[in-house]
Design a protein around this motif. Sequence first.
Motif, PDB file in Angstrom:
ATOM      1  N   UNK A   1       8.912   7.200   8.816  1.00 51.04           N
ATOM      2  CA  UNK A   1       8.382   7.078   7.456  1.00 51.04           C
ATOM      3  C   UNK A   1       7.900   5.645   7.290  1.00 51.04           C
ATOM      4  N   UNK A   2       6.680   5.491   6.821  1.00 50.04           N
ATOM      5  CA  UNK A   2       6.120   4.143   6.688  1.00 50.04           C
ATOM      6  C   UNK A   2       6.878   3.319   5.656  1.00 50.04           C
ATOM      7  N   UNK A   3       7.335   3.950   4.577  1.00 52.44           N
ATOM      8  CA  UNK A   3       8.086   3.215   3.562  1.00 52.44           C
ATOM      9  C   UNK A   3       9.391   2.678   4.147  1.00 52.44           C
ATOM     10  N   UNK A   4      10.027   3.474   5.009  1.00 51.10           N
ATOM     11  CA  UNK A   4      11.261   3.050   5.669  1.00 51.10           C
ATOM     12  C   UNK A   4      10.989   1.834   6.561  1.00 51.10           C
ATOM     13  N   UNK A   5       9.959   1.924   7.389  1.00 45.78           N
ATOM     14  CA  UNK A   5       9.637   0.816   8.292  1.00 45.78           C
ATOM     15  C   UNK A   5       9.281  -0.436   7.504  1.00 45.78           C
ATOM     16  N   UNK A   6       8.574  -0.269   6.395  1.00 47.09           N
ATOM     17  CA  UNK A   6       8.207  -1.422   5.582  1.00 47.09           C
ATOM     18  C   UNK A   6       9.435  -2.060   4.946  1.00 47.09           C
ATOM     19  N   UNK A   7      10.405  -1.253   4.561  1.00 47.93           N
ATOM     20  CA  UNK A   7      11.642  -1.796   3.987  1.00 47.93           C
ATOM     21  C   UNK A   7      12.368  -2.675   5.005  1.00 47.93           C
ATOM     22  N   UNK A   8      12.519  -2.203   6.221  1.00 47.36           N
ATOM     23  CA  UNK A   8      13.195  -2.989   7.244  1.00 47.36           C
ATOM     24  C   UNK A   8      12.386  -4.237   7.582  1.00 47.36           C
ATOM     25  N   UNK A   9      11.072  -4.082   7.724  1.00 40.77           N
ATOM     26  CA  UNK A   9      10.227  -5.227   8.048  1.00 40.77           C
ATOM     27  C   UNK A   9      10.323  -6.297   6.964  1.00 40.77           C
ATOM     28  N   UNK A  10      10.234  -5.871   5.711  1.00 39.52           N
ATOM     29  CA  UNK A  10      10.278  -6.827   4.603  1.00 39.52           C
ATOM     30  C   UNK A  10      11.653  -7.471   4.490  1.00 39.52           C
ATOM     31  N   UNK A  11      12.714  -6.680   4.643  1.00 41.53           N
ATOM     32  CA  UNK A  11      14.060  -7.250   4.580  1.00 41.53           C
ATOM     33  C   UNK A  11      14.257  -8.280   5.688  1.00 41.53           C
ATOM     34  N   UNK A  12      13.758  -8.003   6.880  1.00 46.39           N
ATOM     35  CA  UNK A  12      13.899  -8.976   7.970  1.00 46.39           C
ATOM     36  C   UNK A  12      13.186 -10.279   7.620  1.00 46.39           C
ATOM     37  N   UNK A  13      12.023 -10.186   6.996  1.00 51.46           N
ATOM     38  CA  UNK A  13      11.320 -11.397   6.561  1.00 51.46           C
ATOM     39  C   UNK A  13      12.131 -12.164   5.522  1.00 51.46           C
ATOM     40  N   UNK A  14      12.704 -11.449   4.561  1.00 53.74           N
ATOM     41  CA  UNK A  14      13.492 -12.108   3.519  1.00 53.74           C
ATOM     42  C   UNK A  14      14.724 -12.776   4.107  1.00 53.74           C
ATOM     43  N   UNK A  15      15.312 -12.177   5.146  1.00 50.50           N
ATOM     44  CA  UNK A  15      16.477 -12.774   5.798  1.00 50.50           C
ATOM     45  C   UNK A  15      16.101 -14.040   6.572  1.00 50.50           C
ATOM     46  N   UNK A  16      14.831 -14.172   6.912  1.00 49.95           N
ATOM     47  CA  UNK A  16      14.349 -15.401   7.565  1.00 49.95           C
ATOM     48  C   UNK A  16      13.901 -16.432   6.544  1.00 49.95           C
ATOM     49  N   UNK A  17      14.054 -16.118   5.271  1.00 49.56           N
ATOM     50  CA  UNK A  17      13.654 -17.048   4.225  1.00 49.56           C
ATOM     51  C   UNK A  17      12.288 -16.774   3.643  1.00 49.56           C
ATOM     52  N   UNK A  18      11.687 -15.634   3.994  1.00 49.35           N
ATOM     53  CA  UNK A  18      10.366 -15.293   3.487  1.00 49.35           C
ATOM     54  C   UNK A  18      10.392 -14.926   2.015  1.00 49.35           C
ATOM     55  N   UNK A  19       9.202 -14.859   1.431  1.00 51.88           N
ATOM     56  CA  UNK A  19       9.051 -14.599  -0.003  1.00 51.88           C
ATOM     57  C   UNK A  19       8.831 -13.117  -0.276  1.00 51.88           C
ATOM     58  N   UNK A  20       8.985 -12.700  -1.522  1.00 51.19           N
ATOM     59  CA  UNK A  20       8.634 -11.319  -1.898  1.00 51.19           C
ATOM     60  C   UNK A  20       7.150 -11.073  -1.703  1.00 51.19           C
ATOM     61  N   UNK A  21       6.754  -9.800  -1.739  1.00 50.89           N
ATOM     62  CA  UNK A  21       5.335  -9.486  -1.686  1.00 50.89           C
ATOM     63  C   UNK A  21       4.629 -10.139  -2.871  1.00 50.89           C
ATOM     64  N   UNK A  22       3.386 -10.532  -2.645  1.00 54.58           N
ATOM     65  CA  UNK A  22       2.625 -11.210  -3.688  1.00 54.58           C
ATOM     66  C   UNK A  22       1.929 -10.214  -4.611  1.00 54.58           C
ATOM     67  N   UNK A  23       1.207  -9.267  -4.047  1.00 57.43           N
ATOM     68  CA  UNK A  23       0.479  -8.297  -4.853  1.00 57.43           C
ATOM     69  C   UNK A  23       1.456  -7.364  -5.575  1.00 57.43           C
ATOM     70  N   UNK A  24       1.079  -6.981  -6.783  1.00 53.46           N
ATOM     71  CA  UNK A  24       1.922  -6.082  -7.576  1.00 53.46           C
ATOM     72  C   UNK A  24       1.653  -4.636  -7.196  1.00 53.46           C
ATOM     73  N   UNK A  25       2.676  -3.802  -7.337  1.00 53.28           N
ATOM     74  CA  UNK A  25       2.489  -2.372  -7.127  1.00 53.28           C
ATOM     75  C   UNK A  25       1.691  -1.800  -8.301  1.00 53.28           C
ATOM     76  N   UNK A  26       0.891  -0.775  -8.061  1.00 55.07           N
ATOM     77  CA  UNK A  26       0.038  -0.217  -9.119  1.00 55.07           C
ATOM     78  C   UNK A  26       0.826   0.679 -10.075  1.00 55.07           C
ATOM     79  N   UNK A  27       1.683   0.060 -10.872  1.00 58.85           N
ATOM     80  CA  UNK A  27       2.484   0.795 -11.842  1.00 58.85           C
ATOM     81  C   UNK A  27       2.793  -0.129 -13.007  1.00 58.85           C
ATOM     82  N   UNK A  28       2.946   0.440 -14.195  1.00 53.89           N
ATOM     83  CA  UNK A  28       3.364  -0.354 -15.342  1.00 53.89           C
ATOM     84  C   UNK A  28       4.877  -0.295 -15.536  1.00 53.89           C
ATOM     85  N   UNK A  29       5.550   0.305 -14.558  1.00 49.09           N
ATOM     86  CA  UNK A  29       7.008   0.457 -14.660  1.00 49.09           C
ATOM     87  C   UNK A  29       7.636   0.187 -13.293  1.00 49.09           C
TER      88      UNK A  29
END
Length: 394
Positions: A302-330
């Motif tokens: 699942x791409x969402x699953x892989x993206x979660x692990x990839x993003x968490x690994x970046x955050x554990x290295x001191x990386x920042x949150x994603x910059x672009x906002x998700x297309x939702x008002x909630x």
Amino acid sequence: MKKLLLPLFLLVAAPTAHADADFDACLARLRGEAASKQVSTDTFDRLTAGLVPDPTVLEALDRQPEFVTPIWDYLAALVDQERIDDGTARLKEWAEVLEQVSAEYSVDPATVVAVWGVESNFGRNFGSRPLIASLATLSCEGRRQSYFKGEFFTTLRIVQEGHIAADRLTGSWAGAFGHTQFMPSTFMRVAVDFDGDGRRDLIDSVPDALASTANYLKRAGWRTGETWGYEIRLPAGFDEGIAGRKARRPLTEWVRMGLKRIDGSAITPDDSSAAVLLPAGAEGPAFLVFRNFNAIYSYNAAESYALAIAHLSDRLRGGAPFVAAWPTDDPGIGRNERRELQQLLLDRGHDIGEVDGMIGSRSRAAIADEQTRLGFEANGRAGRKILDALKAGR
């Protein structure tokens, strides 16, 4: 009255009796196959004695969250500050083992720990279903019976070979178990004995689990020192039709099309190939993903699953949150905020059970009630909008 009640009782009881008879007949057929699957008859009889089906696993078969949950909710729950803090602590706690694992399998500690965090919340959530009952049920009913039958026999072999005791083998509805939630066939193929006790144990040995995860990723094509990918900025008029994890192109070609890093800086072209990932379409965050993303994806397709692990690994290295906002008002909310929302629901008299950050059926029903009262769409979703409204005392 007795004459009226008896047929009604039979109508209720008969399907259950029939289902159990069908299950017993299926077990008998499986017993006949055991020897050809390297499972002794004695092992089969001992581990299936008194076994009854678990029909609830069939209900879960088509409800995997990575396929039905909006990605902004999925990532908000999996890559929240609580998990980042926990992961940072685990990196320190298991630094020596992780260094040895990285030296042996050439997978960096942050990626291994990210898998651990997403799969079992660092060993807190193994799953409580007995694997043998779950997999026997899935071998006899529902879709993909052939696949689950293979996992069922492999589970029996794991016990037969002395790796893990049967009463310790509890996990997800589908049969995944341990700190990093291997399926039984994956365990047999790639699990390793890293602590040197003569057993491969993903449940009671953190070193075995971490090393086995690194071994899996290495075999899946992980390339040492390379990134999984990064967030990008699309050029105006980008054709969404050429995006997709499988639509790989030379990096030089993407650069010629005008792709840039999210901060606007140029991408340095090389001879690697990459794909553009648009998990919420061109209006949401966009990513350029490389071979290591596919290695993570193979862990759970699942791409969402892989993206979660990839993003968490970046955050554990001191990386920042994603910059672009998700297309939702909630936007989605993390577990601390979900607990805050649950407490607000309790304070308003809703019977939702424990405040645990897990949004179950009772929490969803209470949210839907409050959404109706507020004039919101009554979807039962735990998002920023309902949390902010209840915090404001509306």
